[in-house]
Design a protein around this motif. Structure first.
Motif, PDB file in Angstrom:
ATOM      1  N   TRP A  94      40.505  41.838  41.739  1.00  0.00           N
ATOM      2  CA  TRP A  94      40.675  41.107  40.490  1.00  0.00           C
ATOM      3  C   TRP A  94      39.314  40.519  40.111  1.00  0.00           C
ATOM      4  CZ3 TRP A  94      44.392  41.667  44.128  1.00  0.00           C
ATOM      5  CH2 TRP A  94      45.678  42.033  43.685  1.00  0.00           C
ATOM      6  N   THR A 108      36.667  34.792  40.700  1.00  0.00           N
ATOM      7  CA  THR A 108      37.283  33.522  40.326  1.00  0.00           C
ATOM      8  C   THR A 108      36.389  32.358  40.728  1.00  0.00           C
ATOM      9  OG1 THR A 108      39.489  34.481  40.624  1.00  0.00           O
ATOM     10  CG2 THR A 108      39.336  32.083  40.629  1.00  0.00           C
ATOM     11  N   GLY A 165      44.195  33.116  43.865  1.00  0.00           N
ATOM     12  CA  GLY A 165      44.702  34.257  43.119  1.00  0.00           C
ATOM     13  C   GLY A 165      46.049  34.010  42.462  1.00  0.00           C
ATOM     14  N   TRP A 182      46.682  32.615  39.738  1.00  0.00           N
ATOM     15  CA  TRP A 182      46.614  32.855  38.293  1.00  0.00           C
ATOM     16  C   TRP A 182      46.995  34.285  37.928  1.00  0.00           C
ATOM     17  CZ3 TRP A 182      43.590  36.820  36.737  1.00  0.00           C
ATOM     18  CH2 TRP A 182      42.569  37.244  37.601  1.00  0.00           C
ATOM     19  N   THR A 183      46.936  35.214  38.903  1.00  0.00           N
ATOM     20  CA  THR A 183      47.217  36.621  38.607  1.00  0.00           C
ATOM     21  C   THR A 183      48.673  36.862  38.219  1.00  0.00           C
ATOM     22  OG1 THR A 183      47.700  37.184  40.933  1.00  0.00           O
ATOM     23  CG2 THR A 183      45.403  37.366  40.206  1.00  0.00           C
ATOM     24  N   ALA A 239      47.061  38.580  35.007  1.00  0.00           N
ATOM     25  CA  ALA A 239      46.608  39.937  35.317  1.00  0.00           C
ATOM     26  C   ALA A 239      47.731  40.928  35.067  1.00  0.00           C
ATOM     27  CB  ALA A 239      46.127  40.033  36.769  1.00  0.00           C
ATOM     28  N   SER A 294      50.122  41.178  39.580  1.00  0.00           N
ATOM     29  CA  SER A 294      49.778  39.986  40.357  1.00  0.00           C
ATOM     30  C   SER A 294      49.355  40.364  41.772  1.00  0.00           C
ATOM     31  CB  SER A 294      50.974  39.038  40.426  1.00  0.00           C
ATOM     32  OG  SER A 294      51.948  39.513  41.346  1.00  0.00           O
ATOM     33  N   GLN A 295      48.691  39.430  42.437  1.00  0.00           N
ATOM     34  CA  GLN A 295      48.322  39.643  43.835  1.00  0.00           C
ATOM     35  C   GLN A 295      49.567  39.823  44.705  1.00  0.00           C
ATOM     36  OE1 GLN A 295      46.508  36.435  45.993  1.00  0.00           O
ATOM     37  NE2 GLN A 295      47.768  34.831  45.070  1.00  0.00           N
ATOM     38  N   THR A 321      44.470  45.705  38.201  1.00  0.00           N
ATOM     39  CA  THR A 321      44.055  44.319  38.426  1.00  0.00           C
ATOM     40  C   THR A 321      43.319  43.743  37.211  1.00  0.00           C
ATOM     41  OG1 THR A 321      42.071  45.167  39.526  1.00  0.00           O
ATOM     42  CG2 THR A 321      43.940  44.566  40.931  1.00  0.00           C
ATOM     43  N   MET A 346      42.487  41.799  33.806  1.00  0.00           N
ATOM     44  CA  MET A 346      42.941  40.506  33.305  1.00  0.00           C
ATOM     45  C   MET A 346      43.653  40.624  31.970  1.00  0.00           C
ATOM     46  SD  MET A 346      40.483  37.352  34.211  1.00  0.00           S
ATOM     47  CE  MET A 346      41.910  36.340  33.794  1.00  0.00           C
ATOM     48  N   THR A 377      49.691  27.451  35.585  1.00  0.00           N
ATOM     49  CA  THR A 377      48.666  28.357  35.070  1.00  0.00           C
ATOM     50  C   THR A 377      48.678  28.297  33.550  1.00  0.00           C
ATOM     51  OG1 THR A 377      48.831  29.855  36.961  1.00  0.00           O
ATOM     52  CG2 THR A 377      47.850  30.737  34.949  1.00  0.00           C
ATOM     53  N   ARG A 419      47.141  30.309  30.333  1.00  0.00           N
ATOM     54  CA  ARG A 419      46.542  31.583  29.970  1.00  0.00           C
ATOM     55  C   ARG A 419      46.301  31.622  28.469  1.00  0.00           C
ATOM     56  NH1 ARG A 419      46.119  36.071  27.850  1.00  0.00           N
ATOM     57  NH2 ARG A 419      47.758  35.467  26.375  1.00  0.00           N
TER      58      ARG A 419
END
Length: 385
Positions: A205, A208, A276, A278-279, A283, A286-287, A303, A305, A349, A351
């Motif tokens: 990703w 960060t 991670g 925020w993914t 994203a 996600s992770q 991955t 954004m 989060t 976004r």
């Protein structure tokens, strides 16, 4: 493997909880094993209470899962190895063992050509004095094992602090060993969150930017502002070297200090990572979903954004959710934990499609919650854009 495989997770904290939630759309089943009955992942998946070193408990766990992973790095490596002889375990126990020992980890970084702060192993009071001569002061005395979120550490600002540092951590030297690491006057802290599949496919990703308070992650901003392509590529190359050497499968994070344009590795986290989070909204994949895809041998997801994202950690107790939820790109995550000082109980989060829109949302949330100090660092990073 069945059409709806069961994923076993050693550890039942918020990371396991978010893995379970992300796996629902994939049709996965889960079983959690933890040492306590109130582990928060037990609210969303069947929970087995047992000791990670208890072979009978591990055998019961293994009999009900198709593949196993873990949500924290302090699972005893011996237990992971015992389990791996009976069911596929990812990441492999060897990778887990390296990441559990700061000395082994730093040594591996050096072998791979990944720069690290100066360090020295310490087992006795006399060795501490010699390490201070070698590394210099200021520096940080740490336990080699079992330390995270600022635990198991003592900052040595001058030689006069050596006695207090040894009194604080010396008794642990016999059990887990200690390491002295040079203090790094870094410009900022960065992390690269990466994923590697069973077939060796590797993705990351965007880099960060992270800010900590008392050793605990407070805020993460992605993509990290003002990072040139060469620096970002260096971080990715370091993560790729680690994943290849360890034959790693799953998600991991490489924490980095940036000092005058140079990256120094701090540590590796062999699991999905706080920086991670925020993914989930920020994203394409996600992770958490990509970790599950990796351990199951499924194709990895993109991955890339979705605009810009900032994650705010909630420590101790949850604030009022409304200030975040009223934002168009606001997302709320309550881990279902009881409030307790120093405990990670949730995160939010924000976004947005542009840095300017994200900065505006952060200012509004910070003002509404009285968290201006927490949102100030990412705001300062965003405003120059």
């Amino acid at each position: 493997m069945s059409a709806h495989p069961c994923v076993g997770i050693l550890g039942g904290g918020q990371l396991a909880r978010m893995l379970v939630l992300s796996g629902a759309s994939l049709g996965l089943r889960f079983r959690i094993m933890d040492t306590v009955a109130d582990a928060c992942a037990g609210q969303v998946a069947p929970l087995q209470v047992g000791d990670y070193r208890d072979e009978a408990a591990l055998a019961e766990f293994a009999a009900q899962v198709d593949v196993a992973t873990f949500d924290f790095e302090n699972v005893p490596a011996a237990g992971a190895e015992w389990l791996a002889a009976r069911v596929p375990v990812f990441p492999n126990p060897g990778a887990l063992a390296v990441a559990q020992d700061r000395l082994a980890e730093k040594t591996l970084f050096g072998e791979l050509g990944i720069p690290v702060p100066a360090f020295a192993a310490v087992a006795t009071r006399d060795e501490l004095e010699r390490a201070l001569d070698q590394v210099g002061v200021p520096c940080i005395l740490k336990t080699r094992r079992l330390g995270y979120d600022g635990k198991g550490q003592f900052r040595i600002r001058s030689r006069d602090d050596a006695a207090a540092a040894w009194e604080a951590l010396g008794p642990q030297a016999q059990g887990v060993g200690l390491i002295v690491e040079a203090f790094v006057p870094f410009d900022r802290e960065l992390s690269v969150v990466a994923v590697r599949g069973r077939d060796g496919e590797f993705r990351t990703w965007p880099l960060t930017a992270n800010w900590h308070v008392d050793g605990v992650l407070s805020t993460s901003l992605a993509p990290a502002p003002q990072v040139d392509a060469a620096l970002a590529q260096t971080a990715v190359d370091y993560a790729r070297r680690l994943a290849g050497r360890l034959d790693y499968v799953g998600v991991f994070a490489l924490e980095l200090f940036c000092r005058e344009g140079e990256l120094l590795a701090n540590e590796m986290a062999p699991r999905v990572h706080n920086s991670g989070h925020w993914t989930i909204e920020g994203a394409e994949t996600s992770q958490f979903e990509n970790h599950l895809r990796a351990v199951l041998g499924l194709p990895l997801g993109s991955t890339a954004m979705r605009g810009h994202a900032c994650m705010l950690n909630w420590i101790g107790k949850m604030p009022d959710a409304r200030a975040v939820l009223e934002q168009p790109g606001g997302h709320w995550h309550d881990y279902g934990k009881q409030p307790r000082a120093g405990r990670k109980v949730g995160h939010a989060t924000l976004r947005a499609d542009t840095p300017q829109a994200l900065a505006q949302a952060l200012e509004q949330v910070g003002h509404a919650l009285g968290r201006q100090a927490q949102v100030a660092p990412p705001l300062q990073a965003l405003h120059p854009l």
